[in-house]
Structure formats: structure tokens, C-alpha cells
Design an enzyme around this catalytic site. Structure first.
Site, PDB file in Angstrom:
ATOM      1  CG  HIS A   1      -1.794   1.160   1.396  1.00 39.83           C
ATOM      2  ND1 HIS A   1      -3.128   1.136   1.108  1.00 39.83           N
ATOM      3  CD2 HIS A   1      -1.527   2.422   1.802  1.00 39.83           C
ATOM      4  CE1 HIS A   1      -3.651   2.332   1.325  1.00 39.83           C
ATOM      5  NE2 HIS A   1      -2.694   3.132   1.752  1.00 39.83           N
ATOM      6  CD  GLU A   2       1.495   3.520   3.657  1.00 41.09           C
ATOM      7  OE1 GLU A   2       1.624   4.579   3.009  1.00 41.09           O
ATOM      8  OE2 GLU A   2       0.465   3.243   4.310  1.00 41.09           O
TER       9      GLU A   2
ATOM     10  CG  HIS B   1       0.179   6.308  -0.742  1.00 42.46           C
ATOM     11  ND1 HIS B   1      -0.875   6.921  -1.366  1.00 42.46           N
ATOM     12  CD2 HIS B   1      -0.331   5.702   0.360  1.00 42.46           C
ATOM     13  CE1 HIS B   1      -1.984   6.702  -0.659  1.00 42.46           C
ATOM     14  NE2 HIS B   1      -1.672   5.948   0.380  1.00 42.46           N
TER      15      HIS B   1
HETATM   16 ZN   LIG Z   1      -2.889   5.226   1.955  1.00 37.56          ZN
END
Ligand SMILES: [Zn+2]
Length: 694
Positions: free
Chosen positions: A480-481, A484
Site C-alpha cells: 500500500h505505502e 503511494h
Molecule cells: Zn494510503
């Protein structure tokens, strides 16, 4: 004011290369930040006198004010999150109001506002790129939202509200941090630790030893004592595995009443937050704070958000009722009463998961040693986006666990970098996981500053000879990170204000992150992340099948939980009267009747630790997670349609994703970016199908 001594060799005043994290001390902060603010204020005043309604004559000049803050203030905020101490906190809080004040001064500059409006209406407008136009438009809107049109007393009141909100936010998160630290539960009876996974035994024994440094007999994982805290790496597995219901109740009650009494009580802060936000909205000419929030989002209005909640809720409710029924039956079948308390849910849900899928977190962890996961992730990024990633060790870091990586494109050119701070460190690091920009991509006089990201996780640290063995959830969080981080790092935009995640509407910003999580369920990708830390053996096929089958376990309940957070948030900021009879907690209770099959405890005060909407910038924006999940699921379905096991199709689709969603960042409206990738508007079918609800 600062004297020369405090400024000479002050690491916060460098303006090239990477920030010198290892050299930064709390005593550097006040003199450096004061110097930066003073210098920037003087330069801003000079720019305001020379403004012209052209790009070069306005934003081209203002961009030059940013780098000192990027090097001198961003690292302070970063260390506040990952290396907190009393000294750092005091220094941070001393200068924070001055930085906020400067930000207001710049965003509320009338000469700049007037010039940008002239630029928008003048002859140069049509010659600006779309990215530049978005920056100008957003800046005008931002100025209007920060009170530019207000005069006299209204302007003064507005500024006072902004200052108070900023201080409230720091106070709120400090209360949560301190309340979390203040609570612990020592388990001394070996029977109460029966059935615990080894990671929980290890962590909690270590936690006990940290708290009792001078004792003759230290705790051991096998015999205790064990110390449980409200930190997620201890709290979550304890709630899932501790057989003693009374202890679970104690811990659960402590968790949902965190920061709700005594000196750390956030209740009065919540009331002030909501009243001040409401007052701010009215000053700006909006009905409520939700309208202010949506003025710069992809979602058009509260009605569209309510419709999304209603669609998802009706798809999830029956499934959640079945979820509760299932665990009640299991509890009964083990000879217990069918009475299900809120502190029983995680425990019995975990038993049912073991029953149905018969694997535990601890069975999986040995297959996910951190290095192997990282290597598999980097290879996936190579297949999808044609990048290679290499570690670099001669870089200044804030903690020995931190790593630094360089990202290269297909031609071998260095295009971006990132810091990775992987492990849980409750003594000085904020919980949760996040990506933050360290340096943004910007082009100055032909020189390109490459983007640098911070990826921060809180995964299980190594223990003795055992490497960091990740839970499946921790693997997903890392993906997830990284999603980003990819949007920050693979941007092609040259203007820092809309490069990477900058300028991306909040409710579209979780698209790349949630998109990346999908790969954790793709068989070849997942297997490439695994290798038993002792034998090197990949995750056995049967275990993978269970992981995949377990993915949608309790999907209805999980969906409803997120909907409650989102509905409470948007309702508190639209339909709620801070001076009315209903309290925020009562409102939360009322909405929970639509989303919680098992009622919340009447004394539930989880709003008091709901940092997202009070100190984390998600006010009237929590719905964004689901909004973006619709986008991300639909984006992933483009890869499914192309054929997940077809390398050429994946590479082509990956390139299109990279060239649109990742490269364009905030330079275009998110709906246009999405359409450029997907060829049509987003649809909800994929999110429901992926979660087994449609
Ligand atoms: Zn997030």
C-alpha cells in the site's frame, strides 16, 4: 533571534542533496526554522512588489520560496513522527505556529491572489500547460478557502480559528500517544497466555522487560510475564488469541475509551474542533465544513457520497449478519453461551478463520521474511513499470533500521529514491503506516531535483536471530505505502505543486496504494514474495489457496466498519449541530445502528482516538478510502481483463498505468486521469466482485 552560532553548521539549513537526518538535533529546530521563516517572509514581500500576471512573474517566483521549507521544516515534521522525544516535541510546538502563520501569510496574500486572477483572465492563460492552469486555479481556490475574501474582523476571526485548529490537532494526537503509552496490562498467569502465537509471546515479553529494567529475573516468551499495550502489534493479536474473556474485556474497554478522561481527555477538543470548523465554513460562505472539504475533491457533493455509502451498505449488510451468526454458532458448538460481546468478536472470528482456512498468522509469517518480500516487491515493480531498485548505504539516516533505495528506469537512469523505516518502535514512533514526501520533483534552471519518498511501516521487528517475519497484513501495508510512493516517485510533472501526489484530489489519492494491495492475491506474485526463512521453501500451494479464500472472510463486516467511520465523519461535518442536544458519541451510536450488527458499547468513546478526522487531515474526507477503492478495484480489473498471467499484456497495461495515474499526478482532474487509463468512467462492479459481495 538566532545568533550566528546556532545557524552555522545547522543541518536544517542545507538546500541540496538529501536532508542530513543523522545530524539533526532538537536544538537545531527553533533557530533554523525561525531563520527560514524570516528569510522567506522578506523574500515574499519583495516578490509581492514585483508581481506580473504571467507565470514567470508570479508562481515562477513563488516556487523559489519552497526549498528551504522542504529541507528545514519537512524533516522536523518527519522526525516528529518517527523519532519523537520530549525535547523534539517542545521545539516542534514552539515553531509550529510561526510556520502556520507564514503559510497563511502566503496563501492569503491579496497581491498574489489579484495577480493570479488577472493571469487567469489574461492573454497568457491559453499558453499555459494544463498542469500550470490547474496550479493557478487550485491556488486561487485555496486562497479563497483560506479567507482571502474576508476583511476586518471576519479575517481576524478566521486566522484565529486556523491557529486554534492547528494547535488542537497537535494536542489531540499527543493525547492519543500519551494515553496509549499510559496503559498496560501485565499478564503473569501462564494459563492466560495459552494458545498465543509466538510473535505475541516474544513481543509482549520484550515489552515487559523494557518496562522493568532493573529486575533480577527478566521475562521470557515461554514463561512470561507478558506486557500487553494498546499498540496494534500487541493489541490486535491479543484480542484474537487471548482465551481469557475478562482480560479481553479490560483491554477492549481501554482501547475504545483511550484519551476520553482525565488530563488526556479529547472530548472537549472534539467539541471545539467541530464548532470551529462549522464557524469557519460559515465565514467562507458555505453551509457546513463538508462543503468546504468537497470544494477541492473529486466527489461532487455530500449526496454523491451518501449514495455511495448506501450502495455499499446494502451490498454488505446481509453478509455481515451471516458473519455474526457464523461465529455465534461456533461459540455455541464449543460449549459456550451464544452471548457475543464486542470483545469476543475478534477472538471468535479468528477461531472460525482457523477452522475454515486452518492456518494462523504464525504459520504464514515464516514464509514472509522481510528481505524476501522486499525482493519480490521490487521484481514486481520491474515487471509492471520497468524500474530497478538498488539499496544505497552511505546515506544519513535517523535510526539504524532505516534503509535508503534508488529507483532506476529501463535505461538505467536514476529517477527517484526512497527511505524505508520498516519496524514498529512504540517508544518514539507514531503507530500506523504512511508515505510522505521527503523531496518533490522540481525543475529549476534546467536542473531536475529527483523525488524522494518516505515509506514508514510499523511491522514486527527482528527478534534475536529471527529476521522480521511479516504477517500477511503487514505485507499488504508495505504494498500500500509503496503504491503511494510510486505516484510520488514516478511522476513526470516538472512543477512541484502538482508533481506526484501533490495537487491530487484527496479522494483519488488512495488509488495507486489500494491498487498495489491487489497484487498480494495474485498467485505468482505472492509466491515470489515467499521463502521460508529457515528452509527457503516457497509458500505451499495449499496455504496460498487458503489465503486467497480467506481474503473475503468477513468482507461484509469489514465494509460496514469502514462505512461507519466514513458516515460518522461526513455527518459530524454536515448535519451535526455542535450546540445541539446530540453529542458526537451519540451520533456515532445512532449511525452504528445501520452499520453494526452487534451494537457498540454505550460507553464507546473511540471518536476520542479517531486521529484521521481530528489530527490527520481526513475531516469530511474519510469516505475517500472507499471512493478511491472503487477506483483502484476498477483499475486492477483492467489488468485482469488484459490477463494477469500474460507478461506482455501486463507490461503494456502497466506502462499505461504508469503513463497516466502515476506520471500525471495532480496535473489533470482525477476523473480525466482515470478515463485516460481505463477508457471509461469508474464502475462499482469490480469492488463488489473483489470483496465477494456482488
Ligand atoms: Zn494510503
Amino acid at each position: 533571534m538566532a545568533d550566528a552560532d546556532q545557524l552555522a553548521n545547522n543541518p536544517l539549513l542545507k538546500t541540496s542533496g538529501l536532508p542530513d537526518f543523522a545530524a539533526i538535533r532538537p536544538e537545531h529546530i527553533v533557530p533554523a526554522v525561525r531563520y527560514i521563516v524570516k528569510d522567506a517572509t522578506e523574500k515574499l514581500e519583495a516578490i509581492e512588489k514585483e508581481l506580473a500576471p504571467t507565470w514567470e512573474g508570479s508562481l515562477g517566483q513563488l516556487e523559489k520560496l519552497d526549498p528551504p521549507f522542504e529541507y528545514g521544516w519537512k524533516p522536523v515534521g518527519h522526525l516528529f513522527g518517527v523519532l519523537n522525544s520530549d525535547e523534539l516535541r517542545v521545539a516542534y510546538e514552539t515553531v509550529l505556529p510561526e510556520v502556520v502563520q507564514f503559510g497563511l501569510r502566503a496563501s492569503q496574500s491579496e497581491p498574489i491572489y489579484r495577480t493570479l486572477k488577472q493571469l487567469r483572465e489574461g492573454p497568457e492563460w491559453s499558453r499555459l500547460s494544463e498542469a500550470q492552469q490547474r496550479i493557478v486555479t487550485d491556488r486561487i481556490k485555496g486562497a479563497e478557502l483560506s479567507g482571502i475574501a474576508l476583511t476586518g474582523e471576519k479575517r481576524e476571526r478566521f486566522n484565529a480559528i486556523e491557529q486554534q485548529l492547528s494547535q488542537l490537532s497537535t494536542e489531540f494526537s499527543n493525547h492519543v500517544l500519551d494515553a496509549t503509552k499510559a496503559f498496560s496490562l501485565d499478564i503473569t498467569n501462564a494459563g492466560d497466555a495459552e494458545g498465543w502465537p509466538n510473535t505475541l509471546r516474544n513481543l509482549s515479553a520484550k515489552s515487559w522487560n523494557t518496562a522493568h529494567k532493573d529486575v533480577a529475573t527478566p521475562a521470557t516468551p515461554a514463561n512470561g510475564p507478558w506486557r500487553i499495550t494498546l499498540e496494534p502489534p500487541l493489541f490486535t493479536p491479543f484480542m484474537e488469541h487471548c482465551r481469557n474473556g475478562a482480560l479481553r474485556e479490560t483491554l477492549y474497554r481501554a482501547f475504545v475509551t483511550r484519551a476520553s478522561s482525565g488530563e488526556l481527555n479529547n472530548d472537549p477538543l472534539i467539541t471545539r474542533f467541530l464548532a470551529l470548523r462549522q464557524e469557519k465554513a460559515k465565514l467562507l460562505g458555505y453551509q457546513n465544513f463538508a462543503e468546504v472539504s468537497l470544494a477541492r475533491k473529486m466527489a461532487p457533493n455530500v449526496t454523491a457520497i451518501r449514495k455511495m455509502f448506501a450502495d455499499l451498505r446494502s451490498a454488505a449488510w446481509d453478509a455481515a449478519v451471516r458473519d455474526l451468526d457464523d461465529i455465534r454458532k461456533l461459540k455455541e458448538s464449543r460449549g459456550e453461551s451464544s452471548q457475543m460481546n464486542v470483545w469476543d468478536v475478534a477472538f471468535w472470528a479468528e477461531r472460525l478463520r482457523e477452522d475454515r482456512y486452518s492456518y494462523t498468522d504464525d504459520e504464514l509469517r515464516p514464509y514472509f521474511p522481510f528481505e524476501k518480500v522486499l525482493d519480490g516487491l521490487f521484481q514486481l515493480l520491474g515487471r509492471l513499470f520497468e524500474v530497478t531498485i538498488q539499496q544505497q548505504t552511505d546515506v544519513s539516516i535517523w535510526h539504524p533500521d532505516v534503509r535508503f533505495y534508488r529507483v532506476h528506469d529501463a535505461t538505467g537512469q536514476h529517477i527517484a529514491s526512497f527511505f524505508l523505516d520498516p519496524y514498529s518502535r512504540p517508544e518514539n514512533k507514531r503507530g500506523g503506516a504512511w508515505m510522505d514526501d521527503c523531496l518533490g520533483r522540481r525543475v529549476t534552471n534546467g536542473h531536475v531535483q529527483l523525488p524522494v519518498a518516505h515509506l514508514v511501516c510499523n511491522q514486527t521487528p527482528p527478534h534475536g536471530e529471527t529476521p522480521s517475519l511479516m504477517s500477511f497484513r503487514e505485507v499488504e501495508t508495505l504494498f500500500h505505502e509503496m503504491g503511494h510512493g510510486l505516484q510520488h516517485m514516478l511522476t513526470k510533472v516538472d512543477f512541484a505543486d502538482c508533481a506526484g501526489i501533490n495537487g491530487v484530489e484527496w479522494d483519488a489519492v488512495e488509488l495507486p496504494s489500494q491498487f498495489m494491495e491487489n497484487w498480494c492475491y495474485h498467485r505468482p506474485t505472492l509466491l515470489s514474495l515467499t521463502g521460508h526463512y529457515q528452509t527457503g521453501e516457497p509458500l505451499p500451494e495449499a496455504l496460498f489457496e487458503k489465503v486467497r479464500a480467506a481474503k473475503n472472510y468477513r468482507a461484509g463486516s469489514m465494509m460496514l466498519r469502514q462505512l461507519l467511520f466514513g458516515m460518522t465523519d461526513i455527518t459530524l461535518h454536515s448535519d451535526f449541530d455542535p450546540n445541539g442536544k446530540e453529542t458526537p458519541h451519540e451520533l456515532n451510536q445512532r449511525l452504528s445502528q445501520q452499520t453494526s450488527v452487534l451494537p457498540l458499547l454505550p460507553e464507546d468513546r473511540s471518536l476520542c482516538s479517531f486521529q484521521h478526522i481530528f489530527s490527520g487531515g481526513y475531516a469530511a474526507g474519510y469516505y475517500s478510502y472507499k471512493w478511491a477503492e472503487i477506483l483502484s478495484a476498477d483499475a486492477f480489473s483492467a489488468f485482469e481483463e488484459a490477463g494477469l498471467d500474460n507478461p506482455t499484456a501486463i507490461q503494456q497495461t502497466g506502462r499505461r498505468f504508469r503513463d497516466t495515474v502515476l506520471a500525471l499526478g495532480g496535473s489533470r482532474h482525477p476523473m480525466q486521469v482515470f478515463q485516460a487509463f481505463r477508457g471509461r468512467e469508474p464502475q462499482v462492479a469490480a469492488i463488489l466482485r473483489h470483496s465477494g459481495l456482488g
